[in-house]
Design an enzyme around this catalytic site. Sequence first.
Site, PDB file in Angstrom:
ATOM      1  N   ASP A 137       8.194  13.431   5.610  1.00 10.81           N
ATOM      2  CA  ASP A 137       8.394  12.490   6.716  1.00 10.81           C
ATOM      3  C   ASP A 137       7.073  11.887   7.179  1.00 10.81           C
ATOM      4  O   ASP A 137       6.619  12.097   8.296  1.00 10.81           O
ATOM      5  CB  ASP A 137       9.108  13.186   7.880  1.00 10.81           C
ATOM      6  CG  ASP A 137       9.610  12.197   8.926  1.00 10.81           C
ATOM      7  OD1 ASP A 137       9.653  10.985   8.629  1.00 10.81           O
ATOM      8  OD2 ASP A 137       9.968  12.633  10.028  1.00 10.81           O
ATOM      9  N   GLU A 138       6.466  11.114   6.282  1.00 13.60           N
ATOM     10  CA  GLU A 138       5.263  10.356   6.607  1.00 13.60           C
ATOM     11  C   GLU A 138       5.548   8.867   6.456  1.00 13.60           C
ATOM     12  O   GLU A 138       6.442   8.465   5.720  1.00 13.60           O
ATOM     13  CB  GLU A 138       4.122  10.725   5.663  1.00 13.60           C
ATOM     14  CG  GLU A 138       3.710  12.180   5.712  1.00 13.60           C
ATOM     15  CD  GLU A 138       2.594  12.437   4.725  1.00 13.60           C
ATOM     16  OE1 GLU A 138       1.415  12.243   5.109  1.00 13.60           O
ATOM     17  OE2 GLU A 138       2.877  12.829   3.572  1.00 13.60           O
ATOM     18  N   TYR A 139       4.728   8.069   7.149  1.00 13.89           N
ATOM     19  CA  TYR A 139       4.704   6.616   6.973  1.00 13.89           C
ATOM     20  C   TYR A 139       6.016   5.922   7.305  1.00 13.89           C
ATOM     21  O   TYR A 139       6.231   4.782   6.886  1.00 13.89           O
ATOM     22  CB  TYR A 139       4.272   6.254   5.541  1.00 13.89           C
ATOM     23  CG  TYR A 139       3.034   6.983   5.113  1.00 13.89           C
ATOM     24  CD1 TYR A 139       1.818   6.737   5.738  1.00 13.89           C
ATOM     25  CD2 TYR A 139       3.085   7.946   4.112  1.00 13.89           C
ATOM     26  CE1 TYR A 139       0.676   7.425   5.359  1.00 13.89           C
ATOM     27  CE2 TYR A 139       1.944   8.636   3.729  1.00 13.89           C
ATOM     28  CZ  TYR A 139       0.740   8.374   4.364  1.00 13.89           C
ATOM     29  OH  TYR A 139      -0.383   9.061   3.985  1.00 13.89           O
TER      30      TYR A 139
END
Length: 307
Positions: free
Chosen positions: A167-169
Site C-alpha cells: 500500500d504505497e503510492y
Amino acid sequence: MFTPVRRRVRTAALALSTMAALALGATATSGAAAAPAAALAKQGPTSVAYVEVNNNSMLNVGKYTLANGGANVFDIAVIFAANINYDAGTKAGTLYFNPNVQRVLDNAATQIRPLQQKGIKVVLSVLGNHQGSGFANFPSQQTASTFAKQLSDTVTKYGLDGIDFDDEYADYGNNGTTQPNASSFVYLVSALRANMPTKIISLYNIGPAASRLSYGGVDVTSKFDYAWNPYYGSWQVPGIALPKSKLSPAAVQIGGTSQSTAASLAARTVSEGYGVFLTYNLDGTDRTADVSAFTRNLYGSAALYTP
C-alpha cells in the site's frame, strides 16, 4: 540511514481495467502449470526475492543455489509490480499491468514456469499508482470484492502462486477519492482468501491498509501467509499478529545493503527464530558475494550463481 521503500515502477498514466489488461494477454499460456519438480531440501527460513521487472528478468531468481546441497537460495519470487489504478466509471480501484509486467505474464511459459519447475513460488505484487485508489478506500464491499476477483482471476489465468499487497503510492484523495477507511482492506482480503484458499497472500507491511486489519468483528490477520519489514537494511518486526515462522523482520536490498549488515540480519533472523528473510531488487549481475553474505548465516552455505 535505512533505505525506505523501493523505487517506483510507474508508467504512463493510461488507466486500463483488468479486463482490458487481461485482453492483452489473451494469447498467454494457460494458467495450468505442470507439477513442479521437488525442490532440494534445505534447513532455514523462507527466502523471498522481489524483482523489478521493468529492468530485470524473473529468471534471475532461479540462478542461485546453495553450494552445500544444491537447494534453491530463493523460495518465493515476487513480480514487482502491478498497480491499482482509479476507474472513473466505478469510482474504485482496478487492476493495471504496465507493459513490462504484462510481458512477464504473457510469457509465463518462459518467465514463470521455469521458476515453478524448480520449486520456487511466483507471486504478483500490487501497489498504488498515484491515482487516488488504494486497498483502503473502496467505496463499498462490492467494489472491494470485484477487485479481489480481478486479482484471483489473474492468479488463475497466469498460473501464479499468490498476491502481495503493497500500500504505497496510492495518493489517497486524488481524483476526488476518499481517505482510507476501516472496512476496505478487511473486505478485500476476506474476499481474496475466499477466492483462493490455498494460494499465498502476503503483506508488505506499510501504508494505511497495513494498520487496518480488523473491522466489524472480522480480523484478517490469519488470512495472510507472510508479512515483512519494508525498510531495507533494517530490523523491524511487522506489526501483525502472525507467528514468527511467517514474519520477516529483516529486509535487504541486494547490492544496496552492505554485506556485513545482510550477514548480521540473517544471523539475527535465525537466532531469534523468525521464518522469513526478505530481499529486494535482484538484478542480472552476478551477486554471489551479496547473496552468500546472508545464505551463510541462514543456511550454513555460500551461494553459487549459474548464468
